[in-house]
Design an enzyme around this catalytic site. Structure first.
Site, mmCIF file in Angstrom:
data_model
loop_
_atom_site.group_PDB
_atom_site.id
_atom_site.type_symbol
_atom_site.label_atom_id
_atom_site.label_comp_id
_atom_site.label_asym_id
_atom_site.label_seq_id
_atom_site.Cartn_x
_atom_site.Cartn_y
_atom_site.Cartn_z
ATOM 1 N N SER A 52 46.364 3.177 14.739
ATOM 2 C CA SER A 52 47.777 3.026 14.402
ATOM 3 C C SER A 52 48.024 3.668 13.041
ATOM 4 O O SER A 52 47.891 4.875 12.909
ATOM 5 C CB SER A 52 48.170 1.541 14.431
ATOM 6 O OG SER A 52 49.542 1.378 14.186
ATOM 7 N N THR A 53 48.346 2.866 12.026
ATOM 8 C CA THR A 53 48.651 3.412 10.701
ATOM 9 C C THR A 53 47.472 4.232 10.169
ATOM 10 O O THR A 53 46.350 3.742 10.102
ATOM 11 C CB THR A 53 48.953 2.267 9.716
ATOM 12 O OG1 THR A 53 49.965 1.440 10.274
ATOM 13 C CG2 THR A 53 49.414 2.810 8.377
ATOM 14 N N HIS A 86 49.610 4.416 18.134
ATOM 15 C CA HIS A 86 50.936 3.800 18.105
ATOM 16 C C HIS A 86 51.951 4.794 17.552
ATOM 17 O O HIS A 86 52.008 5.041 16.351
ATOM 18 C CB HIS A 86 50.931 2.544 17.236
ATOM 19 C CG HIS A 86 50.116 1.436 17.799
ATOM 20 N ND1 HIS A 86 49.628 0.403 17.024
ATOM 21 C CD2 HIS A 86 49.706 1.174 19.062
ATOM 22 C CE1 HIS A 86 48.947 -0.436 17.787
ATOM 23 N NE2 HIS A 86 48.972 0.016 19.022
ATOM 24 N N MET A 112 47.304 -1.067 11.499
ATOM 25 C CA MET A 112 47.848 -2.352 11.107
ATOM 26 C C MET A 112 47.949 -3.267 12.319
ATOM 27 O O MET A 112 48.218 -2.806 13.425
ATOM 28 C CB MET A 112 49.240 -2.131 10.499
ATOM 29 C CG MET A 112 49.820 -3.280 9.723
ATOM 30 S SD MET A 112 51.386 -2.778 8.966
ATOM 31 C CE MET A 112 50.829 -1.388 7.967
ATOM 32 N N ASP A 115 46.261 -5.267 17.538
ATOM 33 C CA ASP A 115 46.128 -4.629 18.836
ATOM 34 C C ASP A 115 44.733 -4.031 18.975
ATOM 35 O O ASP A 115 44.267 -3.318 18.094
ATOM 36 C CB ASP A 115 47.191 -3.530 18.984
ATOM 37 C CG ASP A 115 47.299 -3.010 20.405
ATOM 38 O OD1 ASP A 115 46.978 -3.768 21.345
ATOM 39 O OD2 ASP A 115 47.726 -1.857 20.578
#
Length: 373
Positions: A173-174, A200, A293, A296
């Site tokens: 993600s991030t 994401h 972050m 998940d």
């Protein structure tokens, strides 16, 4: 610990006002100031000493990219979140900004129908990123600290699998676009197993990310389509707003896309992908959780380990945010923590004994089944 001080930079008076109001409504955040362009922002940073900057991607005069590069020259560790539109140009510029050192991005709300709806979207999307990045910033090691060597941690599963790896599944993600750009280009074009990825990102962003990575990598990288067949040396990225699953069809394994409800507030979700990987490949699956972050991927990693598969994660020192990988590690689901620059080598090592898949004759983006939207 005091409130997180944010400098809001945007050429739109309306956006500056809405952003400021949405951020200030959170008791942990203080809007230290605003700026209408990049030059003003650069002059205000030493005066306001913000903990984070939100930066409009597209501004007249000194662009968001120009401002970002100037910030990075003087403030290499100051978190910067790009604020972009859901357009092809906005998405492409955002990906370029991430490659130039932006910490993360948020998309400007569209078609919310009201100012209150816009504020709500900003609060749900932007505020968690502000808090996550600033918490991370306060725990970063000093620049001179040596990177830790990979270390083993307890597994929540029985004895190690002796099965060969037949698929690599990556969740991130991030910080993920840069992490993927540090891993995929180091893999050989004849990488012996297929790779499936959840990053994401919203629609359009995932396609442009895949195109960007494809140009940089020897392996083939594409946004996944309904019915695509997994092949060795090919990496498939879940399209934004779709969960991506695997399904076996005879000797082939194909992609299936769904718009089932988000999981962990995410669609695509790492958990959804990992659970289907475990179902199809069992002990022959290798999962990798990179910077990101939230949580998940934790449940999906549990399912993979219960099926006899293996999980490794990126270490904290090289992660932009050690949320997803940190939670997988804390749950005892990873057998190793690795610096980002060692992930590609570890993937090669773990797949080197695999007998190559037969060629399917189909390439990503050219499936025998139509994509269902």
């Amino acid at each position: 610990m005091g409130a997180i001080r944010v400098l809001v930079v945007d050429d739109s008076v309306v956006i500056r006002k809405v952003l400021s109001e949405a951020l200030s409504a959170d008791p942990d955040i203080e809007v230290a100031g605003t700026a209408a362009d990049g030059s003003i922002a650069l002059s205000k940073i030493p005066l306001l000493n913000p903990d984070l900057v939100t930066l409009d991607v597209e501004m007249p005069g000194m662009s968001g990219l120009d401002t970002l590069m100037a910030i990075r020259k003087t403030y290499p560790r100051l978190p910067v979140i790009m604020f972009s539109t859901l357009t092809e140009r906005g998405a492409a510029t955002t990906l370029e900004a991430l490659s130039l050192g932006a910490s993360d991005y948020a998309t400007k709300p569209q078609n919310t129908g009201s100012v209150d709806g816009t504020r709500a979207r900003i609060r749900s999307d932007l505020i968690p990123k502000v808090k996550g990045l600033c918490r991370k910033e306060k725990t970063l090691p000093a620049p001179a600290s040596p990177r830790p060597e990979p270390r083993k941690i307890p597994l929540a599963t029985p004895a190690p699998s002796t099965q060969s790896v037949e698929v690599v599944a990556i969740g991130t993600s991030t910080g993920g676009p840069n992490a993927l750009a540090a891993v995929l280009p180091l893999l050989p074009g004849d990488f012996p197993v297929p790779i499936v990825i959840v990053q994401h990102m919203p629609p359009l962003f995932t396609r442009l990310l895949a195109e960007r990575l494809n140009k940089q990598s020897a392996v083939s990288v594409h946004e996944g389509n309904e019915g695509d067949v997994l092949q060795r040396g090919h990496a498939l990225i879940a399209p934004g707003d779709f969960h991506m699953k695997l399904a076996r069809e005879g000797a082939a394994v194909r992609l299936a896309m769904t718009q089932d409800p988000p999981q962990n507030s995410c669609r695509p979700s790492v958990d959804v992908l990992f659970e289907s990987v475990a179902q199809v490949y069992g002990p022959k699956a290798l999962a990798v959780v990179l910077t990101g972050m939230g949580s998940d991927g934790v449940r999906g990693a549990q399912v993979i380990t219960e099926a006899g598969g293996r999980v490794i994660v990126q270490d904290e020192a090289t992660s932009v945010v050690w949320g997803m990988p940190g939670q997988v590690a804390a749950a005892g689901l990873s057998e190793g923590l690795f610096p980002l620059n060692q992930i590609a080598g570890e993937l090669e090592r773990r797949t080197s004994r695999f007998a190559a898949l037969p060629s399917s004759g189909l390439s990503p983006g050219r499936s025998s089944l139509p994509r269902q939207h």
